[in-house]
Enzyme design. Structure first.
Site, mmCIF file in Angstrom:
data_model
loop_
_atom_site.group_PDB
_atom_site.id
_atom_site.type_symbol
_atom_site.label_atom_id
_atom_site.label_comp_id
_atom_site.label_asym_id
_atom_site.label_seq_id
_atom_site.Cartn_x
_atom_site.Cartn_y
_atom_site.Cartn_z
ATOM 1 C CB THR A 53 -1.021 -0.015 1.158
ATOM 2 O OG1 THR A 53 -1.830 1.157 1.066
ATOM 3 C CG2 THR A 53 -0.366 -0.087 2.527
ATOM 4 C CD GLU A 54 -1.192 3.810 -3.114
ATOM 5 O OE1 GLU A 54 -1.133 2.564 -3.005
ATOM 6 O OE2 GLU A 54 -2.146 4.392 -3.676
ATOM 7 C CG ASN A 55 -0.746 4.155 3.248
ATOM 8 O OD1 ASN A 55 -0.990 3.239 2.462
ATOM 9 N ND2 ASN A 55 -1.131 4.121 4.499
#
Lengths: 240, 236
Positions: A53-55
């Site tokens: 997840t890109e966060n």
């Protein structure tokens, strides 16, 4: 869901299940918000996928049990998640180095429109007054090895989402490899859209009438043509 | 003896001038330094340029700073939240400028700024409206856009633990933009749940080395944006 039309083709869950079948064991996968998230529920037994997840989390697990969530452990949709044993956290520049640097194997996104040359529009209708917000979609489609779209074949008002040219602002140019809809699995090839599988009970003509660009039929399956799925697709993806 | 500890959030942001550029960490509520933002609202600086992934929710934290009319421009990847009308209202009425940047490009611009790299080329946004006006160049047969490194006068960041030297560790996905914003700001201010003595942080696991941090402030029990929004809280 009432559509005024007889339910035909795959449900959302069935679309997600069909897509999940095509993800090789051990893949690093980024799932977009919405229908793409459903894919994780249907990964066949015996396969392990690692979710990015890109966060800033590699090894995202399912939602926490009620009352056990942490507001500092969330996914890109800003919902609380868990981290699997073996997960790692990192900052945003490293996260997008994974994406842009081609380290993530597969990204699954929703779409407003996909064009026959692989162009994707999924972030803005371009209407005046709309608040433009792009998030990580442009980086994902530019950098991830394979990009699949999962979407209804048509909009709620019956307009085709698979089109000749996108009329909405682009997210990326020539970036989509394959589209999973409620009606069919469609590859984006050098020659345009090609149906590789129809949902049960759905005729090719029915799909063609609801597609805004020429639609090719898949050639008869040639064994070994595609190492990943044995499905006759364009074989742009890496062999398993 | 180096000691970067400040007594309060108010002390730590007291010298932010009108017109300053301020990087604000966080992805949604995770990592949003609410206490530092509220101190900045109290302090009163105006005409700020805020660089942040989002624009806050409800009427607390970042959304409250916008609501107070202190921000003239945001540099942002996703200025839209289900439960906030603050940014949309300002944007639609022309009272705030938006520079929309793809999230990975935003992160790399900040990283590059902090690393002394004035510009770089990225494949993201090629062929899209966000490429307009940007220099492009082909490398190995593929098109890329030139993006500029980004620096700021201040950064407001939320960490988990720090020592007086400014070494910081974070909490889970609240890390997000913190480490790179610390690098890219002239003055990086970090609020942490706990300040520990030098030597208590294992050098092997320090995420942000103290050289990137100017000020640390202890906020033992930081507020969570979602809880404040659910309670209907506003600030001030």
């Amino acid at each position: 869901m009432t559509t005024g039309e007889e339910q035909i083709g795959w449900s959302r869950d069935e679309m997600a299940r069909r897509l999940a079948l095509d993800i090789p064991n051990g893949s690093y996968v980024n799932l977009g918000i919405g229908i793409p998230e459903l894919v994780a529920k249907f990964v066949p037994a015996g396969r392990t996928l690692i979710y990015h997840t890109e966060n800033g989390l590699l090894g995202m697990g399912p939602s926490p049990a009620p009352g056990e969530g942490d507001p500092e452990l969330i996914n890109a949709g800003k919902r609380q998640v868990t981290a699997i044993a073996g997960a790692s956290y990192f900052h945003h520049a490293d996260s997008f180095a994974m994406i842009r640097g081609g380290h993530i194997d597969l990204c699954v996104l929703g779409a407003m429109q996909v064009a026959q040359n692989g162009d994707l529009a999924n972030w803005s209708t371009g209407e005046p007054g709309a608040i433009p917000a792009v998030g990580g979609a442009m980086d994902l489609v530019a950098g991830v090895k394979s990009v699949y779209v999962i979407t209804q074949h048509c909009t709620k008002t019956g307009e085709p989402k698979l089109v000749d040219r996108c009329t909405y602002p682009l997210t990326g140019r020539g970036v989509i490899n394959r589209v999973y809809t409620d009606l069919a699995v469609v590859d984006v090839t050098r020659d345009g859209f090609r149906v590789v599988e129809l949902a049960p009970g759905v005729e090719f003509e029915y799909v063609r009438e609801r597609t805004g660009a020429p639609l090719l039929r898949s050639a008869p399956l040639a064994t070994g043509q595609c190492h990943e799925h044995a499905c006759g697709c364009d074989a742009k993806r890496r062999p398993v | 003896m180096i000691d970067k500890r400040y007594q309060s959030a108010a002390d730590a942001v007291a010298d932010v001038p009108d017109g300053a550029s301020v990087m604000i960490g966080g992805f949604g509520e995770a990592g949003s330094p609410i206490e530092l933002i509220h101190a900045l609202i109290d302090q009163g600086a105006r005409d700020l340029t805020v660089i942040s992934n989002n624009t806050g929710s409800g009427e607390v934290g970042l959304a409250a700073l916008l609501k107070a009319g202190r921000v003239s421009k945001v540099v942002c990847s996703f200025p839209r939240t289900a439960n906030s009308t603050v940014f949309p209202d300002l944007y639609r009425s022309g009272r705030i400028e938006l520079e929309l940047v793809p999230q990975g490009t935003l992160a790399e611009r900040i990283r590059a700024g902090g690393a002394g790299i004035p510009a770089f080329f990225t494949p993201a946004a090629v062929g899209t409206p966000l490429a307009e006006g940007k220099e492009s160049r082909e490398f190995d047969g593929k098109e890329y856009l030139m993006e500029r490194g980004l620096r700021a006068d201040f950064a407001l960041i939320k960490g988990r633990r720090a020592d007086p030297y400014g070494n910081v560790v974070y909490s889970k996905t609240a890390r997000n933009f913190g480490p790179i914003m610390a690098m890219a700001a002239r003055v990086a201010v970090v609020q942490v749940n706990e300040i520990v003595e030098a030597g208590m942080l294992d050098p092997e696991v320090v995420v942000t080395p103290g050289i990137f941090v100017s000020r640390v402030v202890g906020v033992a029990s930081p507020m969570h944006e979602s809880e404040l929004v659910a309670a209907g809280a506003t600030y001030p």
